[in-house]
Design a protein around this motif. Structure first.
Motif, mmCIF file in Angstrom:
data_model
loop_
_atom_site.group_PDB
_atom_site.id
_atom_site.type_symbol
_atom_site.label_atom_id
_atom_site.label_comp_id
_atom_site.label_asym_id
_atom_site.label_seq_id
_atom_site.Cartn_x
_atom_site.Cartn_y
_atom_site.Cartn_z
ATOM 1 N N SER A 179 0.765 -1.290 0.264
ATOM 2 C CA SER A 179 0.137 -0.079 -0.069
ATOM 3 C C SER A 179 0.915 1.282 -0.050
ATOM 4 O O SER A 179 0.744 2.250 -0.618
ATOM 5 N N PHE A 211 2.331 1.881 -3.376
ATOM 6 C CA PHE A 211 1.357 2.138 -4.510
ATOM 7 C C PHE A 211 1.218 3.877 -4.053
ATOM 8 O O PHE A 211 1.058 4.517 -5.054
ATOM 9 N N ASP A 212 1.096 4.273 -2.950
ATOM 10 C CA ASP A 212 0.714 5.641 -2.493
ATOM 11 C C ASP A 212 2.123 6.570 -2.940
ATOM 12 O O ASP A 212 1.762 7.568 -3.492
ATOM 13 N N CYS A 213 3.402 5.921 -2.909
ATOM 14 C CA CYS A 213 4.339 6.394 -3.345
ATOM 15 C C CYS A 213 4.440 6.557 -4.911
ATOM 16 O O CYS A 213 4.931 7.850 -5.316
ATOM 17 N N LEU A 214 4.180 5.656 -5.712
ATOM 18 C CA LEU A 214 3.937 5.635 -7.077
ATOM 19 C C LEU A 214 2.770 6.802 -7.466
ATOM 20 O O LEU A 214 3.031 7.746 -8.253
ATOM 21 N N LYS A 215 1.731 6.865 -6.730
ATOM 22 C CA LYS A 215 0.515 7.904 -7.049
ATOM 23 C C LYS A 215 1.128 9.134 -6.803
ATOM 24 O O LYS A 215 0.968 10.225 -7.500
ATOM 25 N N ASP A 216 1.859 9.269 -5.777
ATOM 26 C CA ASP A 216 2.382 10.668 -5.318
ATOM 27 C C ASP A 216 3.282 11.064 -6.218
ATOM 28 O O ASP A 216 3.404 12.316 -6.803
ATOM 29 N N ASP A 217 4.310 10.427 -6.809
ATOM 30 C CA ASP A 217 5.235 10.628 -7.685
ATOM 31 C C ASP A 217 4.599 11.109 -9.170
ATOM 32 O O ASP A 217 5.017 11.919 -10.085
ATOM 33 N N LEU A 218 3.629 10.204 -9.339
ATOM 34 C CA LEU A 218 2.716 10.526 -10.719
ATOM 35 C C LEU A 218 2.190 11.764 -10.643
ATOM 36 O O LEU A 218 1.897 12.350 -11.675
ATOM 37 N N ALA A 219 1.492 12.152 -9.659
ATOM 38 C CA ALA A 219 0.810 13.430 -9.252
ATOM 39 C C ALA A 219 1.758 14.653 -9.108
ATOM 40 O O ALA A 219 1.462 15.775 -9.304
ATOM 41 N N SER A 220 3.176 14.334 -8.819
ATOM 42 C CA SER A 220 4.109 15.590 -8.656
ATOM 43 C C SER A 220 4.175 16.284 -9.981
ATOM 44 O O SER A 220 4.351 15.722 -11.092
ATOM 45 N N ILE A 262 6.140 3.693 -14.682
ATOM 46 C CA ILE A 262 5.029 2.925 -14.284
ATOM 47 C C ILE A 262 5.279 1.385 -14.393
ATOM 48 O O ILE A 262 5.023 0.455 -13.573
#
Length: 69
Positions: free
Chosen positions: A17, A20-29, A44
């Motif tokens: 989890s 996944f949160d780190c990946l989401k944060d990176d993609l939103a950065s 990704i």
């Protein structure tokens, strides 16, 4: 039959989890705004494979814990 412990199952997947949160944060950065489509796909793909590995390992760990109990 022992009652199902939902909290134990959730805890087993905590590392996945967080990944996944780190990946989401990176993609939103905003830092990823400069990345090309190809670079984003690579990010990704790489991080997604690691996420899949963490999910699979969590499932195996959960199974092993249940078998010991």
């Amino acid at each position: 039959m022992e009652p199902y412990d939902a909290f134990a199952a959730i805890d087993a997947f905590e590392t996945a989890s967080r990944a996944f949160d780190c990946l989401k944060d990176d993609l939103a950065s905003p830092d990823t705004d400069a990345m090309t489509h190809h670079q984003l796909e690579g990010l990704i793909a790489t991080r997604g494979r690691e996420l899949q590995r963490l999910l699979f390992q969590a499932r195996l760990d959960l199974r092993a814990r249940r078998e010991r109990e």
